[in-house]
Design an enzyme around this catalytic site. Structure first.
Site, mmCIF file in Angstrom:
data_model
loop_
_atom_site.group_PDB
_atom_site.id
_atom_site.type_symbol
_atom_site.label_atom_id
_atom_site.label_comp_id
_atom_site.label_asym_id
_atom_site.label_seq_id
_atom_site.Cartn_x
_atom_site.Cartn_y
_atom_site.Cartn_z
ATOM 1 N N TYR A 273 11.670 -3.278 -7.480
ATOM 2 C CA TYR A 273 10.294 -3.556 -8.423
ATOM 3 C C TYR A 273 9.086 -2.435 -7.761
ATOM 4 O O TYR A 273 8.737 -1.700 -8.465
ATOM 5 C CB TYR A 273 9.468 -4.672 -8.419
ATOM 6 N N GLY B 70 -0.574 0.611 -4.968
ATOM 7 C CA GLY B 70 -2.069 -0.024 -4.680
ATOM 8 C C GLY B 70 -3.131 0.351 -5.388
ATOM 9 O O GLY B 70 -3.275 1.622 -5.653
ATOM 10 N N CYS C 159 0.722 -1.231 -0.046
ATOM 11 C CA CYS C 159 0.108 -0.072 -0.158
ATOM 12 C C CYS C 159 0.662 1.212 -0.013
ATOM 13 O O CYS C 159 2.024 1.128 0.557
ATOM 14 C CB CYS C 159 -1.067 -0.113 1.355
ATOM 15 N N ASN D 169 0.704 0.577 5.863
ATOM 16 C CA ASN D 169 1.217 -0.328 4.922
ATOM 17 C C ASN D 169 2.410 -1.394 5.469
ATOM 18 O O ASN D 169 3.207 -0.899 6.298
ATOM 19 C CB ASN D 169 2.363 0.766 3.893
ATOM 20 N N GLY D 170 2.015 -2.553 5.190
ATOM 21 C CA GLY D 170 2.651 -3.783 5.800
ATOM 22 C C GLY D 170 1.622 -5.053 6.086
ATOM 23 O O GLY D 170 0.719 -4.838 5.784
ATOM 24 N N CYS E 224 6.800 -14.332 0.959
ATOM 25 C CA CYS E 224 7.423 -12.979 2.002
ATOM 26 C C CYS E 224 6.177 -13.015 2.858
ATOM 27 O O CYS E 224 4.964 -13.368 2.630
ATOM 28 C CB CYS E 224 6.845 -11.884 1.050
HETATM 29 P P1 AMP Z 1 5.295 -13.452 -12.628
HETATM 30 O O1 AMP Z 1 4.505 -13.723 -13.780
HETATM 31 O O2 AMP Z 1 4.643 -14.121 -11.705
HETATM 32 O O3 AMP Z 1 6.656 -14.372 -12.818
HETATM 33 O O4 AMP Z 1 5.480 -11.991 -12.499
HETATM 34 C C1 AMP Z 1 6.712 -11.668 -12.923
HETATM 35 C C2 AMP Z 1 6.494 -9.934 -13.112
HETATM 36 O O5 AMP Z 1 5.707 -9.365 -12.025
HETATM 37 C C3 AMP Z 1 7.847 -9.340 -12.767
HETATM 38 O O6 AMP Z 1 8.249 -9.051 -14.013
HETATM 39 C C4 AMP Z 1 7.361 -7.966 -12.263
HETATM 40 O O7 AMP Z 1 7.289 -6.841 -13.134
HETATM 41 C C5 AMP Z 1 6.009 -8.187 -11.606
HETATM 42 N N1 AMP Z 1 6.205 -8.342 -9.969
HETATM 43 C C6 AMP Z 1 7.286 -8.763 -9.425
HETATM 44 N N2 AMP Z 1 7.204 -8.767 -8.035
HETATM 45 C C7 AMP Z 1 5.747 -8.410 -7.911
HETATM 46 C C8 AMP Z 1 5.098 -8.321 -6.799
HETATM 47 N N3 AMP Z 1 5.355 -8.672 -5.698
HETATM 48 N N4 AMP Z 1 3.819 -7.948 -6.968
HETATM 49 C C9 AMP Z 1 3.360 -7.569 -8.201
HETATM 50 N N5 AMP Z 1 4.076 -7.733 -9.355
HETATM 51 C C10 AMP Z 1 5.455 -8.118 -9.239
#
Ligand code: AMP
Length: 495
Positions: free
Chosen positions: A248, A32, A5, A106-107, A389
């Protein structure tokens, strides 16, 4: 996949605080997109307006005009605890009279379940399925006389991650957990007033000047005397700043711990060029937007030209419209269009920030190959994500993480890349430029800064309500909620 968030607070007696909050939330939209809300007070009345969707969808001129006062807090939500619905939108209001408190969080609180049991036994009532409501009630339940003492009591008892912005009738507080998991910064508004925000980019957009980034365990109090910093609780020995903020989550124009996120990302690309060179490639493409700076880093270091080979639709947001059958296979095509004539027969280095479940990457590679790319060499700005996480990042449970199930070679094969290189942890940390003791890198190593037990389920607290009639499950997903909390009438005492 989702981020966590965004929170914001402002104390500025002569300004339109709700309007500032709107623009700050607008700048924090990337943290968010599910719901957004603003609470405002004039010292007597407290009003809160929340709605589902993007900041620009939730607030109208009229809604903002109704939110008058000298102090406000705001929140953009992506749910990591509790499901996505209007009753879970923040800011939350708890307590009454002098104990009334507005909260934006946030958390993720890892001991929320136990704390909730305790508070229920004491007679506290819950109206949402969020850990944020547990935290808020814990603060007002504290057997203390001042807000600072109540905050310290809650900080002693809370486990997990919380960057908070809180508002009482006359005071604004910012609180950062003892791990320092999520960022939180303090700014000075041009003219008169102070603000607190998740990221410095929110300050920039409203012409506020960064004064200070809160340290782990620190509290800032803001009132008519200005701002005052104090230690709420000693920071944990092993710090827990989420390294994913740099990879990210955060916007590249934000500064976290004194380090510009853009520069950290560019250094990750440089690191990849050194650890996984591709001397015969024709071009480097950073997947927009999160890996654009890393793509440039790789290109500059390797001497291979950077190319915007994938054009991103800037207006992609959430859509509830199902794609037609012919589009379904490559849902990523809703987001990216390849520059086909430029890609023909080219060997491409493709840089992306991370692979989580492994859904996106194979699709992007397929799109490039269909467009004629001869080879795609995948480079990832972090090590393989093997562990979940526990601190609020929605990263899927362990079995869904592709790197917990497959080796790097198996992943390369699965995603259809001609080669695959993940940045090493030491090089990632070097790229950020902050000592490794400050970070939580649990998603790569399985070693977390505090003990974590069972896999925390996002909806754990939801189950607490399973048999209860306290929640209205028939709410319209797109509803807006407008609540007004006036000076309480004498008969409305109690919790
Ligand atoms: P995936 O298809 O699950 O491997 O998503 C990877 C992609 O989602 C990455 O290339 C990031 O751009 C994005 N991403 C990485 N970590 C997160 C996260 N925790 N929440 C949302 N998007 C993420």
């Amino acid at each position: 996949m989702h981020e966590s968030c965004g929170v914001f607070g402002i104390y500025a007696p002569d300004e339109e605080v709700a309007r500032y909050t709107f623009f700050a939330l607008f700048a924090l939209q990337h943290r968010g997109q599910e719901s957004s809300g603003i609470a405002v007070t004039d010292g007597q009345n407290l009003k809160v307006f929340t709605g589902m969707g993007l900041v620009s969808q939730v607030f109208t001129e009229e809604a903002l005009k109704n939110l008058t006062g000298h102090m406000a807090i705001g929140h953009n939500r992506y749910s990591t605890s509790g499901s996505s619905r209007i009753s879970n939108a923040q800011p939350l209001i708890v307590g009454q009279d002098d104990l009334q408190l507005a909260v934006a969080h946030n958390g993720n609180i890892s001991n929320a379940h136990a704390l909730k049991e305790e508070l229920l036994a004491k007679g506290y009532k819950f109206h949402t399925s969020t850990d944020s409501e547990v935290l808020a009630n814990l603060i007002i339940s504290a057997p203390e006389k001042t807000w600072e003492a109540r905050l310290r009591y809650a900080m002693r008892r809370l486990e997990g991650a919380y960057s908070l912005v809180l508002m009482t009738k006359d005071t604004l507080y910012g609180v950062r957990d003892t791990l320092g998991n999520r960022p939180l910064c303090l700014g000075h508004l041009q003219g008169n007033g102070y603000v607190i925000a998740s990221e410095t980019c929110a300050l920039d957009h409203i012409n506020a000047e960064l004064i200070y980034e809160l340290d782990p365990g620190e509290i800032v109090r803001i009132d008519h005397n200005g701002y005052h910093l104090m230690q709420g609780e000693a920071p944990k020995e092993q710090g827990g700043l989420c390294i994913f903020e740099y990879i990210y989550f955060a916007r590249p124009d934000s500064i976290i711990n004194g380090r510009l996120v853009y520069s950290a990302r560019q250094a990750m690309g440089t690191g990849l060029a050194e650890e996984f060179p591709t001397p015969n490639a024709d071009m480097v493409i950073g997947v927009p937007d999160s890996a654009t700076p890393a793509g440039y880093g790789y290109a500059y270091k390797s001497g291979i030209s950077p190319v915007d080979g994938l054009i991103k639709n800037r207006y992609v947001g959430r859509t509830f419209i199902q794609p037609v059958q012919g589009m379904r296979e490559d849902s990523v095509k809703l987001k990216f269009n390849p520059l086909t004539p430029i890609l023909k027969n080219k060997s491409v280095v493709l840089v992306d920030d991370s692979i989580v479940r492994g859904t996106t990457t194979p699709q992007i590679i397929r799109v490039l190959k269909k467009a004629g790319a001869k080879e795609v060499h995948m480079r990832i700005c972090c090590p393989p994500i093997k562990y979940p996480c526990y601190f609020g990042v929605d990263m899927a449970s362990r079995h869904e993480l592709i790197a917990s199930q497959k080796s790097v070679e198996e992943i390369r094969n699965y995603i259809g890349a001609d080669s695959l290189g993940y940045l090493s942890l030491s090089r990632l940390i070097k790229s950020v430029g902050i000592p490794k003791e400050r970070f939580c890198t649990g998603c790569f190593t399985g070693e977390y800064p505090i003990p974590v037990q069972l896999e925390m389920e996002k909806l754990t607290l939801e189950n607490d309500f399973a048999d209860s009639d306290q929640l209205d499950f028939s709410e319209d997903l797109l509803a807006n909620q407008y609540k007004s909390f006036c000076e309480p009438s004498p008969e409305s005492a109690g919790i």
